[in-house]
Design a protein around this motif. Structure first.
Motif, PDB file in Angstrom:
ATOM      1  N   LEU A  81       0.857  -1.209  -0.041  1.00  0.00           N
ATOM      2  CA  LEU A  81      -0.055   0.121  -0.065  1.00  0.00           C
ATOM      3  C   LEU A  81       0.782   1.122  -0.154  1.00  0.00           C
ATOM      4  O   LEU A  81       1.509   1.553   1.023  1.00  0.00           O
ATOM      5  N   ASN A  82       0.738   2.014  -1.169  1.00  0.00           N
ATOM      6  CA  ASN A  82       1.412   3.350  -1.138  1.00  0.00           C
ATOM      7  C   ASN A  82       0.243   4.376  -1.115  1.00  0.00           C
ATOM      8  O   ASN A  82      -0.353   4.623  -1.960  1.00  0.00           O
ATOM      9  N   VAL A  83       0.481   5.177   0.029  1.00  0.00           N
ATOM     10  CA  VAL A  83      -0.698   5.894   0.250  1.00  0.00           C
ATOM     11  C   VAL A  83      -0.351   7.431  -0.249  1.00  0.00           C
ATOM     12  O   VAL A  83       0.728   7.863  -0.329  1.00  0.00           O
ATOM     13  N   THR A  84      -1.348   8.454  -0.600  1.00  0.00           N
ATOM     14  CA  THR A  84      -1.164   9.705  -0.825  1.00  0.00           C
ATOM     15  C   THR A  84      -1.740  10.599   0.263  1.00  0.00           C
ATOM     16  O   THR A  84      -2.050   9.930   1.362  1.00  0.00           O
ATOM     17  N   GLY A  85      -0.915  11.785   0.378  1.00  0.00           N
ATOM     18  CA  GLY A  85      -1.721  12.698   1.113  1.00  0.00           C
ATOM     19  C   GLY A  85      -0.812  12.548   2.768  1.00  0.00           C
ATOM     20  O   GLY A  85      -1.583  13.242   3.539  1.00  0.00           O
ATOM     21  N   GLU A  86       0.081  11.965   3.020  1.00  0.00           N
ATOM     22  CA  GLU A  86       0.592  11.787   4.224  1.00  0.00           C
ATOM     23  C   GLU A  86       1.327  13.187   4.527  1.00  0.00           C
ATOM     24  O   GLU A  86       1.130  13.625   5.888  1.00  0.00           O
ATOM     25  N   GLU A  87       1.777  13.996   3.771  1.00  0.00           N
ATOM     26  CA  GLU A  87       2.261  15.231   4.048  1.00  0.00           C
ATOM     27  C   GLU A  87       1.504  16.245   4.334  1.00  0.00           C
ATOM     28  O   GLU A  87       1.763  17.334   4.779  1.00  0.00           O
ATOM     29  N   LYS A  88       0.088  16.007   4.027  1.00  0.00           N
ATOM     30  CA  LYS A  88      -0.870  16.823   4.187  1.00  0.00           C
ATOM     31  C   LYS A  88      -1.927  16.403   5.697  1.00  0.00           C
ATOM     32  O   LYS A  88      -2.785  17.217   5.666  1.00  0.00           O
ATOM     33  N   GLY A  89      -1.428  15.508   6.263  1.00  0.00           N
ATOM     34  CA  GLY A  89      -2.102  15.038   7.273  1.00  0.00           C
ATOM     35  C   GLY A  89      -2.528  13.687   7.392  1.00  0.00           C
ATOM     36  O   GLY A  89      -3.824  13.272   8.078  1.00  0.00           O
ATOM     37  N   LEU A  90      -1.830  12.716   6.893  1.00  0.00           N
ATOM     38  CA  LEU A  90      -1.988  11.407   6.871  1.00  0.00           C
ATOM     39  C   LEU A  90      -3.372  11.098   6.301  1.00  0.00           C
ATOM     40  O   LEU A  90      -4.156  10.243   6.712  1.00  0.00           O
ATOM     41  N   LEU A  91      -3.495  11.693   5.140  1.00  0.00           N
ATOM     42  CA  LEU A  91      -5.014  11.662   4.616  1.00  0.00           C
ATOM     43  C   LEU A  91      -5.319  10.414   3.920  1.00  0.00           C
ATOM     44  O   LEU A  91      -6.185   9.685   4.145  1.00  0.00           O
ATOM     45  N   GLY A  92      -4.361   9.884   2.998  1.00  0.00           N
ATOM     46  CA  GLY A  92      -4.475   8.291   2.331  1.00  0.00           C
ATOM     47  C   GLY A  92      -4.585   7.290   3.499  1.00  0.00           C
ATOM     48  O   GLY A  92      -5.753   6.632   3.031  1.00  0.00           O
ATOM     49  N   SER A  93      -3.995   7.195   4.348  1.00  0.00           N
ATOM     50  CA  SER A  93      -4.007   6.234   5.312  1.00  0.00           C
ATOM     51  C   SER A  93      -5.240   6.403   6.019  1.00  0.00           C
ATOM     52  O   SER A  93      -5.925   5.302   6.370  1.00  0.00           O
ATOM     53  N   ALA A  94      -5.546   7.681   6.536  1.00  0.00           N
ATOM     54  CA  ALA A  94      -6.904   7.677   7.125  1.00  0.00           C
ATOM     55  C   ALA A  94      -8.260   7.136   6.003  1.00  0.00           C
ATOM     56  O   ALA A  94      -8.864   6.575   6.939  1.00  0.00           O
ATOM     57  N   HIS A  95      -8.060   7.703   4.994  1.00  0.00           N
ATOM     58  CA  HIS A  95      -9.310   7.229   4.180  1.00  0.00           C
ATOM     59  C   HIS A  95      -9.165   5.739   4.046  1.00  0.00           C
ATOM     60  O   HIS A  95     -10.303   5.116   4.045  1.00  0.00           O
ATOM     61  N   TYR A  96      -7.895   5.278   3.843  1.00  0.00           N
ATOM     62  CA  TYR A  96      -8.249   3.622   3.958  1.00  0.00           C
ATOM     63  C   TYR A  96      -8.579   2.883   5.167  1.00  0.00           C
ATOM     64  O   TYR A  96      -9.376   1.916   5.121  1.00  0.00           O
ATOM     65  N   GLY A  97      -8.298   3.575   6.275  1.00  0.00           N
ATOM     66  CA  GLY A  97      -8.692   3.139   7.584  1.00  0.00           C
ATOM     67  C   GLY A  97      -9.995   3.048   7.722  1.00  0.00           C
ATOM     68  O   GLY A  97     -10.886   2.145   8.336  1.00  0.00           O
ATOM     69  N   ASP A  98     -10.809   4.329   7.009  1.00  0.00           N
ATOM     70  CA  ASP A  98     -12.378   4.225   7.046  1.00  0.00           C
ATOM     71  C   ASP A  98     -12.944   3.550   6.166  1.00  0.00           C
ATOM     72  O   ASP A  98     -14.168   3.302   6.182  1.00  0.00           O
ATOM     73  N   ASN A  99     -12.045   3.377   4.989  1.00  0.00           N
ATOM     74  CA  ASN A  99     -12.563   2.627   3.773  1.00  0.00           C
ATOM     75  C   ASN A  99     -11.843   1.442   3.223  1.00  0.00           C
ATOM     76  O   ASN A  99     -11.359   1.386   2.188  1.00  0.00           O
ATOM     77  N   PRO A 100     -11.613   0.601   4.223  1.00  0.00           N
ATOM     78  CA  PRO A 100     -10.781  -0.587   3.940  1.00  0.00           C
ATOM     79  C   PRO A 100     -10.923  -1.577   2.697  1.00  0.00           C
ATOM     80  O   PRO A 100     -12.343  -1.807   2.558  1.00  0.00           O
ATOM     81  N   VAL A 101     -10.089  -1.872   2.221  1.00  0.00           N
ATOM     82  CA  VAL A 101     -10.509  -2.866   0.941  1.00  0.00           C
ATOM     83  C   VAL A 101     -10.685  -4.344   1.499  1.00  0.00           C
ATOM     84  O   VAL A 101     -11.191  -4.833   1.027  1.00  0.00           O
ATOM     85  N   PHE A 102      -9.921  -4.594   2.512  1.00  0.00           N
ATOM     86  CA  PHE A 102     -10.086  -5.787   3.006  1.00  0.00           C
ATOM     87  C   PHE A 102     -10.545  -5.366   4.500  1.00  0.00           C
ATOM     88  O   PHE A 102      -9.989  -4.437   5.260  1.00  0.00           O
ATOM     89  N   PRO A 103     -11.329  -6.172   5.273  1.00  0.00           N
ATOM     90  CA  PRO A 103     -11.713  -6.087   6.611  1.00  0.00           C
ATOM     91  C   PRO A 103     -10.734  -5.745   7.555  1.00  0.00           C
ATOM     92  O   PRO A 103      -9.676  -6.407   7.696  1.00  0.00           O
ATOM     93  N   LEU A 104     -10.839  -4.649   8.463  1.00  0.00           N
ATOM     94  CA  LEU A 104      -9.706  -4.360   9.529  1.00  0.00           C
ATOM     95  C   LEU A 104      -9.729  -5.461  10.378  1.00  0.00           C
ATOM     96  O   LEU A 104      -8.620  -5.622  11.003  1.00  0.00           O
ATOM     97  N   ALA A 105     -10.822  -6.126  10.875  1.00  0.00           N
ATOM     98  CA  ALA A 105     -10.689  -7.261  11.542  1.00  0.00           C
ATOM     99  C   ALA A 105      -9.680  -8.335  10.962  1.00  0.00           C
ATOM    100  O   ALA A 105      -9.075  -9.289  11.793  1.00  0.00           O
ATOM    101  N   ASN A 106      -9.520  -8.635   9.859  1.00  0.00           N
ATOM    102  CA  ASN A 106      -8.745  -9.481   8.923  1.00  0.00           C
ATOM    103  C   ASN A 106      -7.230  -8.881   8.939  1.00  0.00           C
ATOM    104  O   ASN A 106      -6.607  -9.719   8.383  1.00  0.00           O
ATOM    105  N   THR A 107      -6.935  -7.748   9.396  1.00  0.00           N
ATOM    106  CA  THR A 107      -5.638  -7.210   8.870  1.00  0.00           C
ATOM    107  C   THR A 107      -4.946  -7.388  10.263  1.00  0.00           C
ATOM    108  O   THR A 107      -5.074  -6.976  11.142  1.00  0.00           O
TER     109      THR A 107
END
Length: 498
Positions: free
Chosen positions: A332-358
């Motif tokens: 996973l290569n995320v965008t927007g880290e330099e703007k406030g961890l934005l890409g990873s925040a979006h993934y955490g709120d909209n995971p492609v795979f269930p967070l319970a299985n991560t």
């Protein structure tokens, strides 16, 4: 740390480690992570041609496509309905006009003050600037803040909660000192000035009338016609002794949609394929200065991004040779880290795979250089490790085991302290996994003179050391992906608020 001590701790916990050695198959694949390949990828991603890979920029999209093509050529799959991209809905907020006048003094943005708040005003506001100093109930009882700009002294503390408390008390806005010394303020002001005109990128949300103007301690003294030392003393318990000032201010804001994406390549596992290991970096940087200088971002975080690429290639080659991992892996290569961890925040709120299985997140941000602390050390083969024992008692030991077995780096935990004044734990993308109680491990080389400067270039990367660090991360990832039991979540998240 001595190998015997680590292994005895592992045995005491009853943790079953795979029986690997320097002749095990994974060493073959770790050795595919090479100086040559890391250099090739980083030379492209951190070139002037890429114009600093700013979030949502055209060259940022070029970098994203480069990553997606690489994963596709490895034989990885795109996990978003066949795509390698996850759209991240962002907007740019441009503050086209920000004015602040105190008394007869018209302050200059990004010289005398930095605007860090929010707002959109049709016309200028006239009010008073009052001094509150420290945000205590006693001080709030002495100073009428309703409808006024309020001067806060917030040196050495987290200011978000303080600002909220004062705004909730009826303040119209804030003028805040968060650091002492003009030089410290000037460094921040210069960065804002360099990036002026780009606007702030973030998630779209309703505009708050929350104007916040950050000034230096010296400037705050000038605004209230009071020596800084006297102002600091008054901030404790006698804020009413500081005379208020007339103030005029305005903030004008416009918003524009930004087309930004996270990039991901997926390798499906075998018998434990429903469980997913995430290996992450951020591929964005801060673009180009107002004078046309490129922020290449070779270390931050080109080094982490090419490490993820090379680790992905090692796993893909193993899979082609019939050695697929037991668990699935998401690169996973995320965008927007330099703007406030934005890409990873979006993934955490909209995971492609269930967070319970991560099962884990391994995050790699700045692993190509030697920092201030180790520049004079004889042994410079080190890496800082952050967050590895907070949520799982096993993760730190798993990483240490693989280090003493394969790479023998110095694992430095100094920045893992909860009271670390640098707050590095909160400043990279693993944070947005840990807040969902996913055990994380963050690899980091520390800060150097070129951090967030146009001098963060490829020629300064320590490629042999970068290779060794990436190989350690691969070995740890191999272990996590193949062990019988996933790492338990047997700790509590004690660092929930940024």
């Amino acid at each position: 740390m001595h190998k015997k001590l680590i292994l005895s701790g592992v045995i005491a916990l009853g943790m079953a480690f795979p029986s690997f050695s320097q002749t095990s198959p994974q060493v073959k694949y770790a050795n595919t992570i090479s100086v040559e390949d890391l250099t090739k990828h980083l030379t492209y991603l951190a070139s002037d041609q890429m114009q600093g890979r700013d979030t949502g920029s055209e060259t940022g999209k070029l970098a994203a496509q480069y990553l997606a093509d690489f994963y596709k050529n490895l034989g990885l799959t795109g996990p978003v309905n066949g795509s390698f991209f996850q759209s991240v809905p962002l907007v740019t907020a441009n503050f086209s006009k920000v004015t602040l006048q105190v008394g007869k003094s018209k302050l200059v943005e990004n010289e005398d003050f930095v605007f860090t708040g929010d707002g959109n005003m049709a016309k200028t506001a006239k009010s008073e600037l009052v001094f509150l100093g420290l945000v205590t109930d006693e001080n709030l009882a002495k100073v009428d803040v309703k409808g006024k700009l309020v001067g806060l002294w917030a040196v050495g503390v987290r200011s978000n909660d303080l600002v909220k408390k004062v705004m909730d008390a009826g303040a119209a806005g804030i003028v805040i000192v968060s650091m002492e010394g003009q030089a410290n303020f000037d460094r921040i002001a210069n960065r804002y000035k360099t990036l002026a005109g780009k606007g702030r990128i973030g998630f779209d949300k309703e505009t708050e009338q929350r104007p916040i103007f950050m000034v230096s301690s010296d400037k705050m003294g000038q605004l209230f016609n009071t020596p800084v030392e006297k102002l600091k003393e008054a901030a404790k318990s006698t804020p009413e002794s500081i005379a208020s000032q007339k103030v005029i201010y305005q903030v004008v804001k416009t918003k524009t949609p930004v087309d930004a994406v996270n990039v991901m390549g997926f390798l499906e596992g075998t018998d434990k394929k429903e469980e997913v290991l995430v290996i992450s970096s951020h591929y964005d940087h801060v673009g180009v200065s107002s004078t046309g200088e490129v922020f290449n971002g070779a270390d931050d975080d080109g080094s982490g991004t090419v490490s993820v690429m090379e680790i992905a290639e090692a796993f893909a080659q193993a899979a082609k040779d019939g050695m697929k991992p037991r668990r699935s892996i998401l690169f996973l290569n995320v965008t927007g880290e330099e703007k406030g961890l934005l890409g990873s925040a979006h993934y955490g709120d909209n995971p492609v795979f269930p967070l319970a299985n991560t099962v884990n997140n391994i995050n790699i941000d700045m692993v190509g250089r030697i920092d201030y602390e180790y520049q004079k050390e004889e042994n410079k083969d080190y890496i800082y490790v952050i967050g590895s024992e907070m949520l799982s008692s096993h993760l730190k030991k798993i990483n240490e085991y693989n280090n003493i077995t394969y790479t023998n780096l110095i694992l430095d935990y100094r920045y893992d302290a909860e009271d670390d004044p640098n707050r590095f734990y909160y400043r990279s993308d693993h944070y947005n996994f840990a807040k969902h109680n996913i055990p994380v491990i963050f690899f980091f080389n520390g800060v150097h003179d070129d951090y967030h400067q146009v001098t963060d270039t490829v020629d300064k990367i320590e490629f042999p050391l970068l290779t060794k660090r990436a190989q350690l991360i691969f070995h740890t990832a191999w272990d996590l992906a193949n062990r019988e039991q996933r790492t338990p979540v047997d700790g509590s998240n004690t660092r929930t608020e940024r």
